[in-house]
Scaffold this motif. Sequence first.
Motif, PDB file in Angstrom:
ATOM      1  N   ASP A 145      26.259  21.503 -64.867  1.00 59.48           N
ATOM      2  CA  ASP A 145      25.128  21.428 -65.800  1.00 59.48           C
ATOM      3  C   ASP A 145      24.115  20.359 -65.402  1.00 59.48           C
ATOM      4  N   VAL A 146      24.512  19.436 -64.542  1.00 60.25           N
ATOM      5  CA  VAL A 146      23.598  18.369 -64.141  1.00 60.25           C
ATOM      6  C   VAL A 146      22.378  18.925 -63.412  1.00 60.25           C
ATOM      7  N   TYR A 147      22.548  20.039 -62.712  1.00 55.71           N
ATOM      8  CA  TYR A 147      21.411  20.649 -62.027  1.00 55.71           C
ATOM      9  C   TYR A 147      20.386  21.169 -63.043  1.00 55.71           C
ATOM     10  N   ALA A 185      16.502  19.982 -63.792  1.00 57.64           N
ATOM     11  CA  ALA A 185      15.410  20.961 -63.822  1.00 57.64           C
ATOM     12  C   ALA A 185      14.605  20.838 -65.115  1.00 57.64           C
ATOM     13  N   ARG A 186      15.294  20.592 -66.232  1.00 58.99           N
ATOM     14  CA  ARG A 186      14.574  20.423 -67.509  1.00 58.99           C
ATOM     15  C   ARG A 186      13.717  19.161 -67.493  1.00 58.99           C
ATOM     16  N   ILE A 187      14.250  18.112 -66.886  1.00 55.95           N
ATOM     17  CA  ILE A 187      13.465  16.872 -66.786  1.00 55.95           C
ATOM     18  C   ILE A 187      12.199  17.097 -65.957  1.00 55.95           C
ATOM     19  N   ASP A 188      12.336  17.867 -64.881  1.00 53.33           N
ATOM     20  CA  ASP A 188      11.184  18.164 -64.012  1.00 53.33           C
ATOM     21  C   ASP A 188      10.311  19.285 -64.568  1.00 53.33           C
ATOM     22  N   ARG A 189      10.722  19.863 -65.714  1.00 51.20           N
ATOM     23  CA  ARG A 189       9.991  20.969 -66.337  1.00 51.20           C
ATOM     24  C   ARG A 189       9.820  22.150 -65.374  1.00 51.20           C
ATOM     25  N   ALA A 190      10.907  22.464 -64.697  1.00 46.24           N
ATOM     26  CA  ALA A 190      10.886  23.587 -63.760  1.00 46.24           C
ATOM     27  C   ALA A 190      10.892  24.896 -64.527  1.00 46.24           C
ATOM     28  N   ALA A 231      11.740  28.949 -60.805  1.00 45.65           N
ATOM     29  CA  ALA A 231      12.066  27.825 -59.923  1.00 45.65           C
ATOM     30  C   ALA A 231      13.552  27.482 -60.019  1.00 45.65           C
ATOM     31  N   VAL A 232      14.105  27.549 -61.227  1.00 43.56           N
ATOM     32  CA  VAL A 232      15.535  27.284 -61.399  1.00 43.56           C
ATOM     33  C   VAL A 232      16.358  28.329 -60.646  1.00 43.56           C
ATOM     34  N   PHE A 233      15.942  29.584 -60.766  1.00 42.25           N
ATOM     35  CA  PHE A 233      16.678  30.645 -60.067  1.00 42.25           C
ATOM     36  C   PHE A 233      16.570  30.496 -58.557  1.00 42.25           C
ATOM     37  N   ARG A 234      15.379  30.211 -58.076  1.00 44.86           N
ATOM     38  CA  ARG A 234      15.150  30.158 -56.625  1.00 44.86           C
ATOM     39  C   ARG A 234      15.802  28.948 -55.971  1.00 44.86           C
ATOM     40  N   HIS A 235      15.730  27.798 -56.626  1.00 48.90           N
ATOM     41  CA  HIS A 235      16.176  26.561 -55.970  1.00 48.90           C
ATOM     42  C   HIS A 235      17.563  26.090 -56.417  1.00 48.90           C
ATOM     43  N   GLN A 267      20.081  28.382 -58.747  1.00 45.21           N
ATOM     44  CA  GLN A 267      21.060  29.443 -58.943  1.00 45.21           C
ATOM     45  C   GLN A 267      21.295  30.277 -57.688  1.00 45.21           C
ATOM     46  N   LEU A 268      20.219  30.737 -57.057  1.00 44.72           N
ATOM     47  CA  LEU A 268      20.400  31.592 -55.884  1.00 44.72           C
ATOM     48  C   LEU A 268      21.109  30.876 -54.730  1.00 44.72           C
ATOM     49  N   PRO A 269      20.748  29.626 -54.388  1.00 41.52           N
ATOM     50  CA  PRO A 269      21.511  28.945 -53.318  1.00 41.52           C
ATOM     51  C   PRO A 269      22.984  28.765 -53.652  1.00 41.52           C
TER      52      PRO A 269
END
Length: 287
Positions: A180-182, A186-191, A195-199, A201-203
């Motif tokens: 969950d830290v990822y 992402a929420r802190i960076d307002r992704a 962007a969450v999926f690409r950087h 989840q997908l990797p």
Amino acid sequence: MTKIQDNRAWWLVLPVFLLVAFSAILPMMTVVNYSVQDIFDSSTRFFVGADWYRQILHDPRLHDSLLRQFVFSGSVLLIEIPLGIAVALTMPTRGRWASLCLILMAIPLLIPWNVVGTIWQIFGRADIGLLGYVLNELGISYNYASNTRDAWVTVLIMDVWHWTSLVALLCYSGLRAIPDVYYQAARIDRASAWAVFRHIQLPKLKSVLLIAVMLRFMDSFMIYTEPFVLTGGGPGNATTFLSQTLTKMAVGQFDLGPAAAFSLIYFLIILLVSWLFYTAMTHGDQK
């Protein structure tokens, strides 16, 4: 002080080796033996060397079936992998609905292959099947028994319905394993969601997707029961895949020598393509 190694533990592995030898190696050697002989009966056979391999490699039936097989397996992967990822992303992660979704997704995987073919055979009939009746009532001419395009689409949709759940469940387990830290970062960076999926989840799904692609390719490349029950390989030879061609040669014509050579070529094609998939995906992951 020299440590004395005790190799008696290998005796515990011996039953596994014997089981593998009995279930895999011995049958394989029998097929290899048949592939270099011309067999007339149990006591009359002649050594022919690589003649059956040369004959099979120049057989138009192998070429046509192989082309149909690659088109089918490629279509399956192009549809089921993205669809399975999309379904996994929409599934709930907690609560009663999560358990219900997992149960519903597992249902198609529990249905035997011959039953799947029978279900879609009835479902697609124009007289009693819901799909065939509705399409014809809408003015869409549909008959999987006589139309090549309809047969192909029906076999493809049947496979997607049957096996997309496997991809979705594998991707779901991979998504749940992401810390969950990822997501907090992402929420802190307002992704954005993309962007969450690409950087993230997908990797993190690469290893799971490798397993999904390998399983689905090998299974779709060896498909037999579902199209055999649904179309019988027809209309004509439109849905006759490699496994059905091999069965007709071995059982229908009783050409054991050519069928053995065909089965070994079939096995080597699956092994080669699976190795290419694995090498390409692992090489990309290392980069």
